[in-house]
Scaffold this active site. Structure first.
Site, short mmCIF file in Angstrom:
data_model
loop_
_atom_site.label_atom_id
_atom_site.label_comp_id
_atom_site.label_asym_id
_atom_site.label_seq_id
_atom_site.Cartn_x
_atom_site.Cartn_y
_atom_site.Cartn_z
N LYS A 1 46.25 41.35 27.36
CA LYS A 1 45.51 39.80 27.74
C LYS A 1 44.87 39.65 26.60
O LYS A 1 44.78 38.56 26.18
CB LYS A 1 44.76 40.23 29.06
CG LYS A 1 44.15 38.84 29.48
CD LYS A 1 43.14 39.21 30.73
CE LYS A 1 41.73 39.53 30.09
NZ LYS A 1 40.78 39.76 31.04
N ASP B 1 44.74 36.25 33.22
CA ASP B 1 43.69 37.01 33.80
C ASP B 1 43.82 36.75 35.17
O ASP B 1 44.58 36.34 35.95
CB ASP B 1 42.35 36.40 33.14
CG ASP B 1 42.12 34.82 33.45
OD1 ASP B 1 42.91 34.36 34.24
OD2 ASP B 1 40.90 34.47 33.19
#
Length: 270
Positions: A171, A189
């Protein structure tokens, strides 16, 4: 045929304007009662929502673009290195909380060399208001040292190299590649994971599942800003406890059955 195509295009533009206008007025949809919401949530979790068509997906991103043509990430940063540090610090923390701590940190250390020299104890003291600050301080100093030793003090434009840094996962690498280097990555997320599953746009059991489905589904022309639009949508509209469907510009496209979509007026918006 040309007239029919133009009519369809005009109707789509009209619907888009009406949807965005209704969302701005807080009249796009009505959220159902708590029991209905829970049942809708269960359907989303079990991937029982109808599939989006390619046309619906494209329309959703047209509306996001119409409402916010140039979305930006909300983490304050000065350069690719401070962006990287800010994203590492944001894990299990809010962007607002990180932004309160980083000005003092970046004033003292805005390069890997300065951060490594600052040392773990000083960094820890500067970011102590952020959750998990001890391990994050350790990672920030360690990744700074590795950047100096292995990359000449530069943030690498390479996923594998980024993910090899302490405290950096997929991420974080996606955020840096997107914002610092203009790559059309999608950093999934908690907000994007929720939006993908709740709306049915990209259903998946893991963030990677959702990321892969979004990369496949989102039209190329919208991919660069897609993760910003979806994060902001999840953070401010499609929120966790009680989604603000009345303010949602894609309420009529969303497959979540926990809301009732407002009827569009028959006349065109002015």
């Amino acid at each position: 045929m040309a007239r029919k195509t133009m009519t369809r295009k005009t109707l789509a533009q009209k619907t888009r304007r009406q949807s965005v206008k209704a969302a701005r007025k807080g009249k796009a949809a009505r959220v159902k009662g708590r029991t209905a919401q829970q049942k809708a949530g269960a359907k989303a979790v079990d991937a029982e929502l109808p599939q989006w068509t390619s046309a619906e997906i494209a329309e959703a991103f047209r509306r996001f673009e119409a409402a916010n043509p140039t979305p930006r990430g909300e983490l304050a940063h000065i350069n690719p290195f401070t962006l990287l540090v800010a994203v590492v610090l944001s894990a299990q923390a809010t962007d607002a909380g990180v932004n309160k701590a980083t000005p003092a940190l970046f004033e003292l250390a805005d390069t890997p060399e300065k951060m490594a020299k600052l040392g773990e104890a000083r960094v820890r003291d500067l970011i102590k208001t952020i959750g998990l600050f001890r391990i994050k301080a350790k990672n920030v100093v360690a990744l700074s040292q590795k950047l100096v030793e292995a990359h000449g003090g530069q943030v690498p434009h390479d996923r594998a190299a980024l993910e090899a840094l302490p405290g950096v996962g997929r991420k974080t690498a996606n955020v840096v590649l997107n914002i610092a280097f203009g790559e059309p990555t999608i950093a999934v997320d908690t907000h994007i994971f929720r939006v993908g599953n709740r709306t049915g746009l990209a259903v998946g059991k893991t963030p990677l599942d959702v990321e892969m489905k979004l990369l496949e589904a989102v039209p190329e022309r919208y991919r660069l800003h897609a993760h910003h639009w979806l994060i902001l949508h999840g953070r401010y509209v499609c929120v966790a406890r009680r989604p603000l469907c009345e303010k949602c510009p894609i309420a009529d496209l969303c497959k979540w059955p926990g809301k009732t979509v407002a009827q569009m007026p028959a006349t065109a918006s002015r």
